[in-house]
Enzyme design. Structure first.
Site, PDB file in Angstrom:
ATOM      1  N   PRO A  24       7.307   4.440   7.417  1.00 45.13           N
ATOM      2  CA  PRO A  24       6.881   4.563   7.820  1.00 45.13           C
ATOM      3  C   PRO A  24       5.307   3.956   7.557  1.00 45.13           C
ATOM      4  O   PRO A  24       3.997   4.817   7.257  1.00 45.13           O
ATOM      5  CB  PRO A  24       6.933   4.938   5.861  1.00 45.13           C
ATOM      6  CG  PRO A  24       7.520   3.681   5.118  1.00 45.13           C
ATOM      7  CD  PRO A  24       8.806   3.876   6.959  1.00 45.13           C
TER       8      PRO A  24
ATOM      9  N   ASP B 141       1.179   3.586  -4.019  1.00 40.95           N
ATOM     10  CA  ASP B 141       0.862   4.611  -2.327  1.00 40.95           C
ATOM     11  C   ASP B 141       0.260   6.079  -2.465  1.00 40.95           C
ATOM     12  O   ASP B 141      -0.472   6.429  -1.421  1.00 40.95           O
ATOM     13  CB  ASP B 141       2.188   5.064  -2.455  1.00 40.95           C
ATOM     14  CG  ASP B 141       3.073   3.362  -1.843  1.00 40.95           C
ATOM     15  OD1 ASP B 141       2.653   1.922  -1.891  1.00 40.95           O
ATOM     16  OD2 ASP B 141       3.993   3.062  -2.242  1.00 40.95           O
TER      17      ASP B 141
ATOM     18  N   HIS C 297      -2.075 -10.963   8.483  1.00 39.92           N
ATOM     19  CA  HIS C 297      -1.960 -10.875   6.911  1.00 39.92           C
ATOM     20  C   HIS C 297      -0.905 -12.011   5.950  1.00 39.92           C
ATOM     21  O   HIS C 297      -0.995 -12.368   4.755  1.00 39.92           O
ATOM     22  CB  HIS C 297      -0.586  -9.817   6.033  1.00 39.92           C
ATOM     23  CG  HIS C 297      -1.308  -7.976   5.747  1.00 39.92           C
ATOM     24  ND1 HIS C 297      -2.338  -8.740   4.619  1.00 39.92           N
ATOM     25  CD2 HIS C 297      -1.465  -7.150   6.239  1.00 39.92           C
ATOM     26  CE1 HIS C 297      -2.803  -7.376   5.086  1.00 39.92           C
ATOM     27  NE2 HIS C 297      -2.656  -6.523   5.824  1.00 39.92           N
TER      28      HIS C 297
ATOM     29  N   GLU D 144      -6.370  -5.747   2.351  1.00 42.35           N
ATOM     30  CA  GLU D 144      -6.381  -5.066   3.467  1.00 42.35           C
ATOM     31  C   GLU D 144      -7.843  -5.693   4.174  1.00 42.35           C
ATOM     32  O   GLU D 144      -8.358  -5.290   5.132  1.00 42.35           O
ATOM     33  CB  GLU D 144      -6.536  -3.562   3.180  1.00 42.35           C
ATOM     34  CG  GLU D 144      -5.050  -3.630   2.873  1.00 42.35           C
ATOM     35  CD  GLU D 144      -3.646  -4.193   4.052  1.00 42.35           C
ATOM     36  OE1 GLU D 144      -4.309  -4.529   5.147  1.00 42.35           O
ATOM     37  OE2 GLU D 144      -2.733  -4.284   3.733  1.00 42.35           O
TER      38      GLU D 144
ATOM     39  N   HIS E 175      -3.472  -7.594  12.659  1.00 40.43           N
ATOM     40  CA  HIS E 175      -3.489  -7.576  11.859  1.00 40.43           C
ATOM     41  C   HIS E 175      -1.863  -7.454  10.837  1.00 40.43           C
ATOM     42  O   HIS E 175      -2.360  -8.478   9.859  1.00 40.43           O
ATOM     43  CB  HIS E 175      -3.264  -5.882  11.638  1.00 40.43           C
ATOM     44  CG  HIS E 175      -3.813  -4.957  10.534  1.00 40.43           C
ATOM     45  ND1 HIS E 175      -4.712  -4.976   9.798  1.00 40.43           N
ATOM     46  CD2 HIS E 175      -2.985  -4.676   9.384  1.00 40.43           C
ATOM     47  CE1 HIS E 175      -4.863  -4.565   8.603  1.00 40.43           C
ATOM     48  NE2 HIS E 175      -3.497  -4.740   8.475  1.00 40.43           N
ATOM     49  N   GLU E 176      -0.530  -8.062  11.039  1.00 43.68           N
ATOM     50  CA  GLU E 176      -0.225  -7.922  10.786  1.00 43.68           C
ATOM     51  C   GLU E 176       0.184  -9.822   9.764  1.00 43.68           C
ATOM     52  O   GLU E 176       0.548 -10.159   9.473  1.00 43.68           O
ATOM     53  CB  GLU E 176       1.356  -7.010  10.514  1.00 43.68           C
ATOM     54  CG  GLU E 176       1.719  -6.004  10.879  1.00 43.68           C
ATOM     55  CD  GLU E 176       1.071  -5.386   9.425  1.00 43.68           C
ATOM     56  OE1 GLU E 176       1.034  -5.795   8.495  1.00 43.68           O
ATOM     57  OE2 GLU E 176       0.419  -4.912  10.065  1.00 43.68           O
TER      58      GLU E 176
ATOM     59  N   GLU F  84       3.832  -6.485   6.680  1.00 43.63           N
ATOM     60  CA  GLU F  84       3.479  -8.103   6.486  1.00 43.63           C
ATOM     61  C   GLU F  84       4.469  -9.624   5.870  1.00 43.63           C
ATOM     62  O   GLU F  84       4.146  -9.695   5.055  1.00 43.63           O
ATOM     63  CB  GLU F  84       2.235  -8.483   6.320  1.00 43.63           C
ATOM     64  CG  GLU F  84       2.293  -8.502   4.646  1.00 43.63           C
ATOM     65  CD  GLU F  84       1.032  -6.946   4.880  1.00 43.63           C
ATOM     66  OE1 GLU F  84       1.253  -5.886   5.171  1.00 43.63           O
ATOM     67  OE2 GLU F  84       0.405  -6.892   3.518  1.00 43.63           O
TER      68      GLU F  84
ATOM     69  N   TYR G 156      -9.536  -0.854   3.434  1.00 44.24           N
ATOM     70  CA  TYR G 156      -9.182  -1.189   5.176  1.00 44.24           C
ATOM     71  C   TYR G 156     -11.171  -1.459   5.783  1.00 44.24           C
ATOM     72  O   TYR G 156     -11.473  -2.237   5.607  1.00 44.24           O
ATOM     73  CB  TYR G 156      -8.854  -0.309   5.849  1.00 44.24           C
ATOM     74  CG  TYR G 156      -7.327  -0.615   5.469  1.00 44.24           C
ATOM     75  CD1 TYR G 156      -6.622   0.241   4.711  1.00 44.24           C
ATOM     76  CD2 TYR G 156      -6.192  -1.321   6.430  1.00 44.24           C
ATOM     77  CE1 TYR G 156      -5.132   0.360   3.882  1.00 44.24           C
ATOM     78  CE2 TYR G 156      -4.529  -1.356   6.159  1.00 44.24           C
ATOM     79  CZ  TYR G 156      -4.725  -0.494   4.995  1.00 44.24           C
ATOM     80  OH  TYR G 156      -3.116  -0.944   4.809  1.00 44.24           O
TER      81      TYR G 156
HETATM   82  N1  BES Z   1       0.284  -3.539   4.360  1.00 45.34           N
HETATM   83  C1  BES Z   1      -0.433  -2.853   5.190  1.00 45.34           C
HETATM   84  C2  BES Z   1       1.274  -1.377   5.291  1.00 45.34           C
HETATM   85  C3  BES Z   1       1.188  -1.055   3.050  1.00 45.34           C
HETATM   86  C4  BES Z   1       0.230  -0.551   2.464  1.00 45.34           C
HETATM   87  C5  BES Z   1       1.916  -0.525   2.954  1.00 45.34           C
HETATM   88  C6  BES Z   1       0.099   0.313   1.159  1.00 45.34           C
HETATM   89  C7  BES Z   1       2.361  -0.239   1.534  1.00 45.34           C
HETATM   90  C8  BES Z   1       1.471  -0.376   0.422  1.00 45.34           C
HETATM   91  C9  BES Z   1      -0.080  -2.782   6.182  1.00 45.34           C
HETATM   92  O1  BES Z   1       0.109  -3.909   6.807  1.00 45.34           O
HETATM   93  C10 BES Z   1      -1.032  -2.061   6.793  1.00 45.34           C
HETATM   94  O2  BES Z   1      -1.977  -2.167   6.577  1.00 45.34           O
HETATM   95  N2  BES Z   1      -0.417  -0.974   7.654  1.00 45.34           N
HETATM   96  C11 BES Z   1      -1.425  -0.377   8.749  1.00 45.34           C
HETATM   97  C12 BES Z   1      -1.765  -1.393  10.092  1.00 45.34           C
HETATM   98  C13 BES Z   1      -3.223  -0.906  10.674  1.00 45.34           C
HETATM   99  C14 BES Z   1      -3.603  -1.590   9.669  1.00 45.34           C
HETATM  100  C15 BES Z   1      -3.064  -1.705  11.820  1.00 45.34           C
HETATM  101  C16 BES Z   1      -0.205   0.994   9.070  1.00 45.34           C
HETATM  102  O3  BES Z   1       0.780   1.095   8.422  1.00 45.34           O
HETATM  103  O4  BES Z   1      -1.093   1.753   9.652  1.00 45.34           O
HETATM  104 ZN    ZN Z   2      -2.457  -4.799   5.930  1.00 44.91          ZN
END
Ligand code: BES
Ligand code: ZN
Length: 614
Positions: free
Chosen positions: A279, A388, A312, A331, A308-309, A284, A396
């Site tokens: 999803p 969520d 983290h 973020e 990005h990851e 990270e 971000y």
């Molecule tokens: N930690 C997040 C994913 C996340 C956020 C999972 C909130 C559950 C709740 C991850 O580091 C992230 O920000 N993913 C982004 C990547 C992007 C900003 C490069 C994504 O999935 O779009």
């Molecule tokens: Zn992130």
């Protein structure tokens, strides 16, 4: 009298903020646990993975610290079947109570303990519908032969597969023993095997204290390939080579990150490419980023996701938001760090483009949410809501621009020194927004009133919208695309030398610059030149398909359908389903597609789409 009251109120507000700043365990509205009284320190997890029944079963043995001599300890659970609980080394049968289920929060599990108890062991089973777990049939994988399982614990889903104190403010080390079918490999957010074990039993160790949302497990027909001395990729065999090619720069990224903000503290940095239903773009999980296969564009154009990851590993995993209200600490810092890595490896023009795209999406989002919407404040207030659903791109991009504005005001050298010290001095700690602000004040602003006045901290952190005095954000490349598009619109002629808009970000920007009123003929002209409908870049696909839906460009329709059925990434799915739902005909089509697609999605995606299409 009135003034006295106001003063008292202000004083008590200031004190409560101070108290918050000083304590490590701030109250977390998304956990039932009371860590100020009894807190977990270590986990021994022993689980068997059953692909037939879609159940994990076994036990979680927790080491406790009883800070207040309490007679009970509280855990978070959701949809877990608790079979037995014992305490102490003598495995004393303990009494326990499961609280009333609360939506998305699950149930508290309160266990009676004796003063001398240092351990609690919970025997349990997960439910087949556990929200963190996605069980894939062989047909839902790339190789089509073996089943696959992966977890997604952030934000508060760890409790659906491990009874735990599920708050990012609580950290613990762990060991795990995981039994899986012999043909499959198991991986966790820990030291990982590079080969299959013949017994199907795997042992893991994470010796650094981490919060529960970083607990992760994946099981499947997975192989490993090195991409550097301390980096590598895991993927299904059919995807492995293309993944290793796409992420060849992983080693350089870790080096670049270290040169910016200090040593990488976790040992190895590997990445696991998941089946397409994952999803998120990436997650990270410590030592092992989970990633969507939609970043395999075939031209390395989406590898900033790895930056990005990886970032983290400092912002998030080393220094963690203490509650989901402080999500921007994870973020916002990570986006800032990500763009600095991109700048170092791929140059300033590339980083500038990402920054402009970031500002555009921030403006768009605040436009949609409303500039006075409280959820556009950096410090969130998500109590009573599922994090969520409540957390957004505000964390971000507004987070990024806040840090970027401090960089501007303080100068890069000074800000970099500050950040490096921030990560070192808060390593393996969870902190609140107020902790960060008081550290910022101590280390950067205290002796510099001019600087303090320049940075509008309250506006950025506690007020909605975008504060005045935003740093200047420009990209020469994008400016030239603006003029290309302007001329196209003036001349009514959409033919263009495609080499003038060549990189993925330029093309993305170009698509976003096209007006929704563009004629179908001109959509066809653009598509014929750039082949956007058949693009392999998922960001471009998503942007183009959105425009195709808004304009009713029919040739894209089968491709949109295919994309929605195969890709499970929430960030792409939500806007596409929303755009389709804007007309009755589109909504009907969306529902037809969704019927086929839903089984391929993880719960965090389908829960949100259910709400859109209901
Ligand atoms: N930690 C997040 C994913 C996340 C956020 C999972 C909130 C559950 C709740 C991850 O580091 C992230 O920000 N993913 C982004 C990547 C992007 C900003 C490069 C994504 O999935 O779009
Ligand atoms: Zn992130």
């Amino acid at each position: 009298m009135k003034y006295l009251l106001i003063c008292l109120c202000l004083l008590s507000y200031a004190c409560s903020e101070k108290k918050d700043a000083g304590s490590r365990q701030s109250a977390d509205p998304h956990s039932f646990s009371s860590p100020r009284r009894v807190i977990v320190k270590h986990l021994n997890l022993d689980l068997k993975v059953d692909f037939d029944s879609h159940v994990l079963s076994g036990r979680a043995e927790w080491t406790l610290e009883n800070l207040s001599g309490d007679k009970s300890v509280i855990f978070d659970t959701r949809d877990l079947k608790i079979e037995k609980v014992t305490t102490g080394d003598d495995q004393h049968n303990a009494e326990y109570v499961l609280g009333k289920p609360v939506k998305y929060m699950g149930q508290s599990l309160e266990i009676n303990i004796r003063p001398s108890d240092k351990k609690v062991t919970i025997w349990y089973k997960t439910s087949p519908g556990a929200a963190a777990l996605q069980w894939l049939s062989p047909l839902q994988t790339a190789g089509k032969k073996y089943p696959f399982l992966y977890t997604q614990s952030e934000a508060i889903l760890a409790r659906t597969w491990i009874p735990c104190q599920d708050s990012p403010g609580i950290r613990f080390t762990y060991n795990a023993t995981i039994s899986v079918p012999r043909q499959l490999l198991a991986l966790m957010s820990a030291v990982n095997p590079q080969e299959r074990s013949s017994s199907g039993v795997y042992h893991f160790e994470q010796k650094h204290p981490i919060p529960s949302y970083l607990m992760a497990l994946a099981v499947g027909n997975i192989k490993f390939k090195e991409t550097g001395k301390r980096t590598g990729v895991y993927a299904e065999p059919v995807t492995l080579n293309s993944a290793a090619w796409e992420f060849a720069d992983m080693g350089k990224m870790v080096d670049a990150a270290e040169s910016l903000y200090g040593p990488y503290r976790w040992g190895r940095y590997d990445l696991l490419v998941l089946p397409p239903g994952f999803p998120y773009g990436g997650m990270e999980n410590p030592m092992l980023t989970f990633a969507t296969p939609t970043v395999l564009a075939g031209d390395r154009s989406l590898v900033s996701l790895v930056a990005h990851e990886l970032a983290h590993s400092w912002s998030g995993n080393l220094v963690t938001n203490a509650t989901w209200n402080d999500f921007w600490l994870n973020e916002g810092f990570t986006v800032y760090f990500e763009r600095r890595i991109v700048e170092k490896l791929y140059g300033t023009p590339e980083a500038k483009m990402q920054e402009v795209l970031g500002l555009e999406s921030l403006r768009e989002l605040i436009g949609e949410m409303g500039a006075s919407n409280k959820d556009t404040r950096l410090k969130g207030d998500f109590a009573g809501r599922d994090p969520d659903d409540a957390t957004s791109d505000i964390a971000y991009e507004k987070g990024y621009f806040f840090l970027r504005s401090i960089e501007d005001a303080a100068g890069r050298t000074r800000f970099d020194r500050f950040l490096k010290e921030y990560f070192a001095s808060h390593a393996f700690q969870s902190i609140t927004t107020e902790d960060f602000l008081s550290y910022l004040d101590d280390k950067l602003l205290a002796n510099d009133p001019v600087l303090r006045n320049k940075i509008r901290i309250d506006d950025w952190v506690y007020r909605p919208g975008i504060p005045a005095g935003l740093p200047r954000v420009e990209s020469e490349k994008f400016a030239s695309i603006d003029s290309i598009v302007k001329n196209m619109l003036l001349a009514g002629d959409f033919s263009v030398d495609t080499s003038r808009i060549s990189s993925a970000n330029e093309r993305l920007y170009f698509i976003k610059a096209l007006p929704d009123t563009i004629s179908l003929t001109n959509m066809g002209v653009v598509d014929k030149q750039f082949k956007f409908t058949k693009s392999k870049n998922s960001e471009i696909q998503c942007a183009w398909y959105l425009l195709a839906i808004k304009t009713g460009y029919a040739p894209a329709q089968p491709y949109i359908k295919d994309f929605l059925i195969h890709v499970g990434r929430r960030k792409f799915l939500l806007p596409l389903y929303k755009a389709l739902s804007a007309t009755p005909r589109g909504k009907k089509l969306a529902r037809e597609i969704y019927e086929k697609a839903r089984p391929n999605y993880h719960s965090v995606s389908y829960t949100a789409i259910d709400a859109i299409l209901k």
